[in-house]
Scaffold this motif. Sequence first.
Motif, mmCIF file in Angstrom:
data_model
loop_
_atom_site.group_PDB
_atom_site.id
_atom_site.type_symbol
_atom_site.label_atom_id
_atom_site.label_comp_id
_atom_site.label_asym_id
_atom_site.label_seq_id
_atom_site.Cartn_x
_atom_site.Cartn_y
_atom_site.Cartn_z
ATOM 1 N N ILE A 117 0.865 -1.180 0.000
ATOM 2 C CA ILE A 117 0.000 0.000 0.000
ATOM 3 C C ILE A 117 0.901 1.229 0.000
ATOM 4 O O ILE A 117 1.854 1.307 0.763
ATOM 5 C CB ILE A 117 -0.914 0.015 1.243
ATOM 6 C CG1 ILE A 117 -1.808 -1.225 1.257
ATOM 7 C CG2 ILE A 117 -1.754 1.272 1.287
ATOM 8 C CD1 ILE A 117 -2.597 -1.401 2.530
ATOM 9 N N ALA A 118 0.595 2.180 -0.860
ATOM 10 C CA ALA A 118 1.413 3.393 -0.947
ATOM 11 C C ALA A 118 1.372 4.123 0.388
ATOM 12 O O ALA A 118 0.314 4.311 0.982
ATOM 13 C CB ALA A 118 0.901 4.287 -2.061
ATOM 14 N N GLY A 119 2.516 4.506 0.871
ATOM 15 C CA GLY A 119 2.613 5.242 2.124
ATOM 16 C C GLY A 119 2.603 4.359 3.357
ATOM 17 O O GLY A 119 2.633 4.857 4.468
ATOM 18 N N ARG A 120 2.591 3.043 3.168
ATOM 19 C CA ARG A 120 2.582 2.132 4.309
ATOM 20 C C ARG A 120 3.971 2.083 4.927
ATOM 21 O O ARG A 120 4.967 1.986 4.235
ATOM 22 C CB ARG A 120 2.168 0.731 3.859
ATOM 23 C CG ARG A 120 2.154 -0.262 4.994
ATOM 24 C CD ARG A 120 1.721 -1.623 4.513
ATOM 25 N NE ARG A 120 2.648 -2.221 3.573
ATOM 26 C CZ ARG A 120 3.638 -3.055 3.899
ATOM 27 N NH1 ARG A 120 3.822 -3.371 5.152
ATOM 28 N NH2 ARG A 120 4.415 -3.561 2.974
ATOM 29 N N ARG A 121 3.990 2.145 6.242
ATOM 30 C CA ARG A 121 5.263 2.054 6.941
ATOM 31 C C ARG A 121 5.458 0.623 7.413
ATOM 32 O O ARG A 121 4.523 -0.083 7.705
ATOM 33 C CB ARG A 121 5.273 2.996 8.129
ATOM 34 C CG ARG A 121 5.145 4.449 7.723
ATOM 35 C CD ARG A 121 5.182 5.305 8.924
ATOM 36 N NE ARG A 121 6.486 5.172 9.547
ATOM 37 C CZ ARG A 121 7.251 6.168 9.896
ATOM 38 N NH1 ARG A 121 6.837 7.387 9.710
ATOM 39 N NH2 ARG A 121 8.406 5.978 10.458
ATOM 40 N N GLY A 122 6.675 0.200 7.491
ATOM 41 C CA GLY A 122 6.978 -1.145 7.964
ATOM 42 C C GLY A 122 7.994 -1.825 7.068
ATOM 43 O O GLY A 122 8.653 -1.192 6.249
ATOM 44 N N LEU A 123 8.103 -3.118 7.238
ATOM 45 C CA LEU A 123 9.074 -3.894 6.489
ATOM 46 C C LEU A 123 8.587 -4.183 5.081
ATOM 47 O O LEU A 123 7.421 -4.478 4.868
ATOM 48 C CB LEU A 123 9.330 -5.224 7.191
ATOM 49 C CG LEU A 123 9.955 -5.187 8.579
ATOM 50 C CD1 LEU A 123 10.023 -6.586 9.142
ATOM 51 C CD2 LEU A 123 11.326 -4.567 8.526
ATOM 52 N N GLY A 124 9.493 -4.118 4.155
ATOM 53 C CA GLY A 124 9.195 -4.570 2.803
ATOM 54 C C GLY A 124 9.341 -6.085 2.737
ATOM 55 O O GLY A 124 9.885 -6.705 3.658
ATOM 56 N N PRO A 125 8.871 -6.689 1.678
ATOM 57 C CA PRO A 125 8.956 -8.149 1.585
ATOM 58 C C PRO A 125 10.389 -8.692 1.659
ATOM 59 O O PRO A 125 10.636 -9.680 2.345
ATOM 60 C CB PRO A 125 8.325 -8.461 0.232
ATOM 61 C CG PRO A 125 7.457 -7.300 -0.062
ATOM 62 C CD PRO A 125 8.111 -6.116 0.565
ATOM 63 N N ALA A 126 11.319 -8.059 0.982
ATOM 64 C CA ALA A 126 12.702 -8.542 0.999
ATOM 65 C C ALA A 126 13.328 -8.362 2.379
ATOM 66 O O ALA A 126 14.029 -9.247 2.886
ATOM 67 C CB ALA A 126 13.525 -7.808 -0.051
ATOM 68 N N THR A 127 13.074 -7.223 2.999
ATOM 69 C CA THR A 127 13.613 -6.970 4.331
ATOM 70 C C THR A 127 13.004 -7.918 5.353
ATOM 71 O O THR A 127 13.702 -8.442 6.219
ATOM 72 C CB THR A 127 13.332 -5.512 4.754
ATOM 73 O OG1 THR A 127 13.812 -4.639 3.746
ATOM 74 C CG2 THR A 127 13.999 -5.193 6.066
ATOM 75 N N GLY A 128 11.710 -8.152 5.234
ATOM 76 C CA GLY A 128 11.050 -9.078 6.150
ATOM 77 C C GLY A 128 11.601 -10.482 6.046
ATOM 78 O O GLY A 128 11.810 -11.165 7.055
#
Length: 76
Positions: A41-52
């Motif tokens: 979602i645009a503007g969503r904060r948190g981990l991205g899939p690769a980082t997660g």
Amino acid sequence: MNIAWGALGTVVIAALVIGVAVIALVSFALVGLSARSRPSIAGRRGLGPATGTAVAGLCLAATALIVGYGLYVIVS
């Protein structure tokens, strides 16, 4: 029978700390893996899939090392 209360206390404290650490690492791994399942979602904060996925891999690797070391200590 003589009980070494100091040694027993040390073992209890170490077991509690290591137990909490393993549970926390597995929990962080699950949070990291859950970052892959959420839609972007645009503007969503948190981990991205690769980082997660990377966080989950590191946490599970650390958990495996802790468990492996515990087994090594028991066997030797």
